[in-house]
Design a protein around this motif. Structure first.
Motif, mmCIF file in Angstrom:
data_model
loop_
_atom_site.group_PDB
_atom_site.id
_atom_site.type_symbol
_atom_site.label_atom_id
_atom_site.label_comp_id
_atom_site.label_asym_id
_atom_site.label_seq_id
_atom_site.Cartn_x
_atom_site.Cartn_y
_atom_site.Cartn_z
ATOM 1 N N GLN A 168 0.835 -1.205 0.000
ATOM 2 C CA GLN A 168 0.000 0.000 0.000
ATOM 3 C C GLN A 168 0.871 1.257 0.000
ATOM 4 O O GLN A 168 0.566 2.221 -0.707
ATOM 5 N N ASP A 169 1.950 1.265 0.759
ATOM 6 C CA ASP A 169 2.816 2.439 0.843
ATOM 7 C C ASP A 169 3.515 2.697 -0.488
ATOM 8 O O ASP A 169 3.667 3.846 -0.911
ATOM 9 N N VAL A 170 3.948 1.637 -1.152
ATOM 10 C CA VAL A 170 4.639 1.794 -2.430
ATOM 11 C C VAL A 170 3.679 2.350 -3.477
ATOM 12 O O VAL A 170 4.036 3.261 -4.234
ATOM 13 N N LYS A 171 2.464 1.837 -3.506
ATOM 14 C CA LYS A 171 1.478 2.334 -4.476
ATOM 15 C C LYS A 171 1.156 3.802 -4.233
ATOM 16 O O LYS A 171 1.042 4.589 -5.169
ATOM 17 N N LEU A 172 1.006 4.175 -2.956
ATOM 18 C CA LEU A 172 0.706 5.564 -2.636
ATOM 19 C C LEU A 172 1.872 6.474 -3.010
ATOM 20 O O LEU A 172 1.663 7.567 -3.543
ATOM 21 N N PHE A 173 3.095 6.030 -2.770
ATOM 22 C CA PHE A 173 4.261 6.830 -3.148
ATOM 23 C C PHE A 173 4.328 7.026 -4.656
ATOM 24 O O PHE A 173 4.562 8.146 -5.135
ATOM 25 N N LEU A 174 4.134 5.956 -5.405
ATOM 26 C CA LEU A 174 4.205 6.076 -6.865
ATOM 27 C C LEU A 174 3.092 6.957 -7.416
ATOM 28 O O LEU A 174 3.320 7.752 -8.337
ATOM 29 N N LEU A 175 1.906 6.852 -6.864
ATOM 30 C CA LEU A 175 0.800 7.702 -7.294
ATOM 31 C C LEU A 175 1.084 9.164 -6.985
ATOM 32 O O LEU A 175 0.866 10.052 -7.816
ATOM 33 N N SER A 176 1.603 9.434 -5.798
ATOM 34 C CA SER A 176 1.930 10.805 -5.410
ATOM 35 C C SER A 176 3.056 11.366 -6.281
ATOM 36 O O SER A 176 3.020 12.534 -6.700
ATOM 37 N N PHE A 177 4.053 10.549 -6.543
ATOM 38 C CA PHE A 177 5.168 10.986 -7.388
ATOM 39 C C PHE A 177 4.681 11.321 -8.789
ATOM 40 O O PHE A 177 5.060 12.340 -9.364
ATOM 41 N N ALA A 178 3.832 10.462 -9.350
ATOM 42 C CA ALA A 178 3.317 10.706 -10.701
ATOM 43 C C ALA A 178 2.454 11.971 -10.743
ATOM 44 O O ALA A 178 2.547 12.765 -11.689
ATOM 45 N N ALA A 179 1.638 12.181 -9.711
ATOM 46 C CA ALA A 179 0.790 13.379 -9.680
ATOM 47 C C ALA A 179 1.644 14.637 -9.559
ATOM 48 O O ALA A 179 1.401 15.638 -10.243
ATOM 49 N N PHE A 180 2.662 14.617 -8.688
ATOM 50 C CA PHE A 180 3.544 15.776 -8.540
ATOM 51 C C PHE A 180 4.304 16.041 -9.832
ATOM 52 O O PHE A 180 4.425 17.190 -10.269
ATOM 53 N N PHE A 181 4.827 14.991 -10.448
ATOM 54 C CA PHE A 181 5.583 15.154 -11.690
ATOM 55 C C PHE A 181 4.702 15.740 -12.788
ATOM 56 O O PHE A 181 5.116 16.639 -13.521
ATOM 57 N N THR A 182 3.459 15.263 -12.897
ATOM 58 C CA THR A 182 2.533 15.773 -13.917
ATOM 59 C C THR A 182 2.217 17.247 -13.679
ATOM 60 O O THR A 182 2.233 18.055 -14.615
ATOM 61 N N CYS A 183 1.929 17.608 -12.434
ATOM 62 C CA CYS A 183 1.630 19.015 -12.123
ATOM 63 C C CYS A 183 2.839 19.903 -12.357
ATOM 64 O O CYS A 183 2.726 20.988 -12.958
ATOM 65 N N PHE A 184 4.015 19.487 -11.918
ATOM 66 C CA PHE A 184 5.214 20.262 -12.084
ATOM 67 C C PHE A 184 5.551 20.436 -13.556
ATOM 68 O O PHE A 184 5.895 21.532 -14.012
ATOM 69 N N TYR A 185 5.438 19.372 -14.346
ATOM 70 C CA TYR A 185 5.729 19.416 -15.769
ATOM 71 C C TYR A 185 4.733 20.333 -16.482
ATOM 72 O O TYR A 185 5.090 21.070 -17.405
ATOM 73 N N THR A 186 3.478 20.300 -16.064
ATOM 74 C CA THR A 186 2.440 21.136 -16.686
ATOM 75 C C THR A 186 2.703 22.611 -16.405
ATOM 76 O O THR A 186 2.558 23.443 -17.299
ATOM 77 N N PHE A 187 3.077 22.967 -15.187
ATOM 78 C CA PHE A 187 3.342 24.367 -14.860
ATOM 79 C C PHE A 187 4.643 24.859 -15.468
ATOM 80 O O PHE A 187 4.785 26.047 -15.746
ATOM 81 N N LEU A 188 5.589 23.954 -15.675
ATOM 82 C CA LEU A 188 6.875 24.349 -16.207
ATOM 83 C C LEU A 188 6.787 24.675 -17.700
ATOM 84 O O LEU A 188 7.412 25.624 -18.178
ATOM 85 N N PHE A 189 6.009 23.894 -18.428
ATOM 86 C CA PHE A 189 5.930 24.100 -19.885
ATOM 87 C C PHE A 189 4.586 24.515 -20.286
ATOM 88 O O PHE A 189 3.604 24.371 -20.303
#
Length: 55
Positions: A34-55
């Motif tokens: 459960q912890d690994v899935k939550l970490f990967l989901l959070s990482f993907a969401a942060f990366f998507t938001c950061f990438y969207t605001f950057l470009f």
């Protein structure tokens, strides 16, 4: 009128509550990854938001 302090639960003496089965003990859930899935989901969401605001 003086009354003694009641240390027991008087509600448990009700006839309807006495007829109920004893409460079951919950078993611990098996959430080994459960912890690994939550970490990967959070990482993907942060990366998507950061990438969207950057470009």
């Amino acid at each position: 009128m003086t009354r003694r302090l009641v240390l027991t639960n008087e509600a448990a003496r009700h006839p309807m509550r006495r007829a109920l089965p004893p409460p079951s003990v919950p078993r611990p859930a098996k959430n080994g990854d459960q912890d690994v899935k939550l970490f990967l989901l959070s990482f993907a969401a942060f990366f998507t938001c950061f990438y969207t605001f950057l470009f």
